[in-house]
Design an enzyme around this catalytic site. Structure first.
Site, short mmCIF file in Angstrom:
data_model
loop_
_atom_site.label_atom_id
_atom_site.label_comp_id
_atom_site.label_asym_id
_atom_site.label_seq_id
_atom_site.Cartn_x
_atom_site.Cartn_y
_atom_site.Cartn_z
N ARG A 28 46.62 65.26 48.58
CA ARG A 28 47.43 66.29 49.25
C ARG A 28 47.58 67.55 48.41
O ARG A 28 48.64 68.20 48.44
CB ARG A 28 48.83 65.74 49.58
CG ARG A 28 48.86 64.71 50.69
CD ARG A 28 48.68 65.38 52.04
NE ARG A 28 48.85 64.43 53.12
CZ ARG A 28 50.02 64.21 53.74
NH1 ARG A 28 51.09 64.85 53.40
NH2 ARG A 28 50.07 63.34 54.71
N ARG A 32 52.40 72.07 51.15
CA ARG A 32 53.59 72.92 51.19
C ARG A 32 54.22 73.24 49.85
O ARG A 32 55.06 74.13 49.77
CB ARG A 32 54.64 72.25 52.10
CG ARG A 32 54.28 72.36 53.57
CD ARG A 32 55.13 71.44 54.41
NE ARG A 32 54.82 70.05 54.09
CZ ARG A 32 55.33 69.00 54.71
NH1 ARG A 32 56.21 69.17 55.67
NH2 ARG A 32 54.99 67.79 54.38
N ARG A 41 49.77 78.80 56.51
CA ARG A 41 50.32 77.89 57.53
C ARG A 41 51.13 78.68 58.55
O ARG A 41 51.07 78.41 59.75
CB ARG A 41 51.19 76.85 56.82
CG ARG A 41 51.97 75.91 57.71
CD ARG A 41 51.10 74.78 58.21
NE ARG A 41 51.91 73.73 58.82
CZ ARG A 41 52.36 73.77 60.06
NH1 ARG A 41 52.10 74.81 60.83
NH2 ARG A 41 53.08 72.78 60.55
N ASP A 78 43.09 66.18 58.69
CA ASP A 78 44.07 65.11 58.77
C ASP A 78 43.40 63.86 59.31
O ASP A 78 42.37 63.94 59.99
CB ASP A 78 45.25 65.50 59.69
CG ASP A 78 46.46 64.61 59.42
OD1 ASP A 78 47.21 64.89 58.46
OD2 ASP A 78 46.62 63.61 60.14
N TYR A 154 49.54 54.62 63.70
CA TYR A 154 50.11 55.83 64.32
C TYR A 154 49.78 55.88 65.81
O TYR A 154 50.61 56.31 66.62
CB TYR A 154 49.59 57.10 63.62
CG TYR A 154 50.15 57.26 62.23
CD1 TYR A 154 51.39 57.86 62.02
CD2 TYR A 154 49.46 56.79 61.12
CE1 TYR A 154 51.92 58.00 60.74
CE2 TYR A 154 49.98 56.92 59.83
CZ TYR A 154 51.20 57.52 59.65
OH TYR A 154 51.73 57.64 58.38
O1 CP3 Z 1 44.77 65.84 50.40
C1 CP3 Z 1 44.63 66.95 50.94
O2 CP3 Z 1 45.04 68.02 50.43
C2 CP3 Z 1 43.84 67.03 52.24
C3 CP3 Z 1 44.61 67.11 53.41
C4 CP3 Z 1 45.30 65.88 54.01
C5 CP3 Z 1 46.40 66.02 54.89
N1 CP3 Z 1 46.69 64.81 55.40
C6 CP3 Z 1 47.04 67.30 55.22
C7 CP3 Z 1 48.40 67.30 55.79
C8 CP3 Z 1 45.01 64.52 53.93
C9 CP3 Z 1 43.98 63.79 53.08
C10 CP3 Z 1 45.89 63.84 54.84
C11 CP3 Z 1 45.85 62.38 55.07
C12 CP3 Z 1 46.89 61.77 55.89
N2 CP3 Z 1 47.48 62.27 57.01
C13 CP3 Z 1 47.38 60.46 55.69
C14 CP3 Z 1 46.91 59.50 54.63
C15 CP3 Z 1 47.34 59.86 53.26
C16 CP3 Z 1 48.83 59.76 53.01
O3 CP3 Z 1 49.37 60.80 52.55
O4 CP3 Z 1 49.41 58.72 53.22
C17 CP3 Z 1 48.34 60.21 56.69
C18 CP3 Z 1 49.15 58.95 56.85
C19 CP3 Z 1 48.38 61.36 57.53
C20 CP3 Z 1 49.18 61.56 58.77
C21 CP3 Z 1 50.13 62.66 58.58
N3 CP3 Z 1 49.78 64.01 58.60
C22 CP3 Z 1 51.53 62.57 58.37
C23 CP3 Z 1 52.32 61.30 58.27
C24 CP3 Z 1 52.00 63.90 58.25
C25 CP3 Z 1 53.42 64.35 58.09
C26 CP3 Z 1 53.88 64.15 56.68
C27 CP3 Z 1 54.29 65.45 56.06
O5 CP3 Z 1 54.07 65.58 54.85
O6 CP3 Z 1 54.82 66.31 56.78
C28 CP3 Z 1 50.90 64.77 58.36
C29 CP3 Z 1 50.91 66.25 58.26
C30 CP3 Z 1 50.13 66.85 57.15
N4 CP3 Z 1 48.84 66.51 56.83
C31 CP3 Z 1 50.56 67.91 56.28
C32 CP3 Z 1 49.48 68.19 55.44
C33 CP3 Z 1 49.39 69.27 54.39
C34 CP3 Z 1 51.91 68.62 56.35
C35 CP3 Z 1 51.94 69.43 57.60
C36 CP3 Z 1 52.40 70.87 57.44
O7 CP3 Z 1 51.85 71.64 56.62
O8 CP3 Z 1 53.29 71.24 58.19
#
Ligand code: CP3
Length: 348
Positions: A28, A32, A41, A78, A154
């Site tokens: 990640r 943010r 964003r 994602d 999910y």
């Molecule tokens: O690692 C990276 O920088 C690459 C980008 C990446 C994102 N999601 C961007 C993201 C990766 C590899 C993921 C994987 C992901 N997404 C997983 C598996 C890894 C983990 O962290 O457990 C899961 C379960 C998801 C599903 C998901 N997407 C969730 C549960 C959420 C909300 C959680 C949160 O932090 O808000 C997201 C949204 C998300 N995916 C964000 C980012 C940067 C935040 C959204 C935003 O910017 O508003």
């Protein structure tokens, strides 16, 4: 390696060569906690719009590389783009995480598309090409997808839950219906990972964030076996493809996962027992991890000590330094800099 090709420490470790200074990136790492991410964003219509606009996705992928000179960039996307390409409704609501239409009965699963619309994912491949064109040769580019079990949790519940009870229950009550979701995800994931490798990814990672909630029998069926099929399916078309698995919370079952799936590396979290990991895992594959993201938020001596613990536990073998899970939004940038300096100064 020829004389002209740059050293690529991340790929060297994945290919079996320990590096005296471990390569480094963060799960990640685009997100943010970075003001420049929040700025981009805010310009996008929503999170999925950001994922599917190649120029913006490429820009946020590169931001942490410019700031911290990590050894690998991970494409900004994602795990839920696959359900989206399967025609499921996927929304990201500010502060609440993902929302999907629940796929929680055999009748609904009967209607699930079996083939994803891969044209939907074309912007992801275009973003990879843009990043590869910008990225220095020695920095690796990582593609990814969610492992079928985690993506299914999910899809079934329609949102995140603390223990993924809805998917576990469906898998017990209706294993054939649940297996259909998994089968569809296995095929789509193979296709999506191959698309990313073709577009310039040097390695791919399979995120099985929710592997740790499964009993051993269910873990074998829903995490290990689908992952094994994906690794086999990807390597059938891309022999030698480098694949990292992240079965978070697999604990003592990690060794079975490594043996059965054929991954080149596993990502481990901070609860791992170092001697067990060294003897049973690192002797076979590379390990990636495993700093506690909360130590990164805490900073100070606690952070220095946590970094040193990772290095003293694992840097004698094949190690890719990383966090044990994603970086959290409240993490101070100065603490990331402190971690990077300490890892870079290490020579083992
Ligand atoms: O690692 C990276 O920088 C690459 C980008 C990446 C994102 N999601 C961007 C993201 C990766 C590899 C993921 C994987 C992901 N997404 C997983 C598996 C890894 C983990 O962290 O457990 C899961 C379960 C998801 C599903 C998901 N997407 C969730 C549960 C959420 C909300 C959680 C949160 O932090 O808000 C997201 C949204 C998300 N995916 C964000 C980012 C940067 C935040 C959204 C935003 O910017 O508003």
């Amino acid at each position: 390696m020829t004389e002209n090709s740059p050293a690529r420490p991340f790929l060297e470790v994945l290919s079996g060569c320990r590096q005296p200074s471990p390569p480094l990136w963060m799960m990640r790492q685009a997100g943010r906690y970075l003001p420049e991410y929040r700025e981009v964003r805010a310009r996008a219509d929503g999170f999925l719009d950001l994922c599917f606009t190649p120029e913006l996705a490429a820009e946020v992928t590169l931001q942490p590389i410019r700031r911290f000179s990590f050894d690998a960039a991970i494409i900004f996307s994602d795990i839920l783009v696959i359900p989206y390409a399967l025609g499921r409704a996927v929304r990201f609501e500010a502060g609440e995480g993902p929302r999907l239409d629940p796929l929680d009965t055999p009748a609904k699963i009967e209607g699930l598309n079996t083939v994803a619309d891969f044209a939907t994912l074309e912007p992801v491949y275009e973003a990879l090409r843009l990043v590869r064109a910008e990225l220095a040769g020695e920095i690796a580019l990582i593609g990814f997808c969610g492992a079928p079990w985690t993506v299914a949790t999910y899809m079934v519940a329609g949102h995140g839950t603390p223990d993924q009870a809805p998917a576990r229950m469906l898998a017990y009550r209706h294993p054939e219906a649940f297996a259909k979701i998994i089968d569809v995800l296995v095929e789509s994931s193979i296709h999506h990972l191959l698309g990313q490798l073709q577009a310039g990814a040097d390695a791919v990672q399979l995120f099985d964030t929710w592997a740790g909630v499964l009993s051993p029998r269910e873990f074998t069926r829903w995490s290990v076996e689908p992952t094994r099929r994906i690794v086999e399916g990807v390597r059938a078309k891309a022999p030698g493809a480098k694949i990292i698995g992240f079965p978070r919370g697999a604990g003592a079952l990690l060794s079975d996962y490594v043996d059965a799936t054929g991954v080149d590396a596993v990502s481990i979290d901070w609860t791992a027992a170092p001697s067990l990991i060294r003897d049973e895992i690192q002797s076979k594959v590379a390990v990636q991890g495993n700093l506690d993201p909360l130590a990164l938020i805490a900073g100070g001596n606690a952070l220095d000590q946590a970094v040193d613990d990772v290095l003293s536990s694992y840097a004698s073998g094949r190690l890719i330094f990383n966090l044990g899970h994603g970086i959290q939004p409240e993490t101070p940038i100065a603490h990331v800099e402190q971690m990077v300096r300490r890892v870079r100064d290490f020579r083992g």
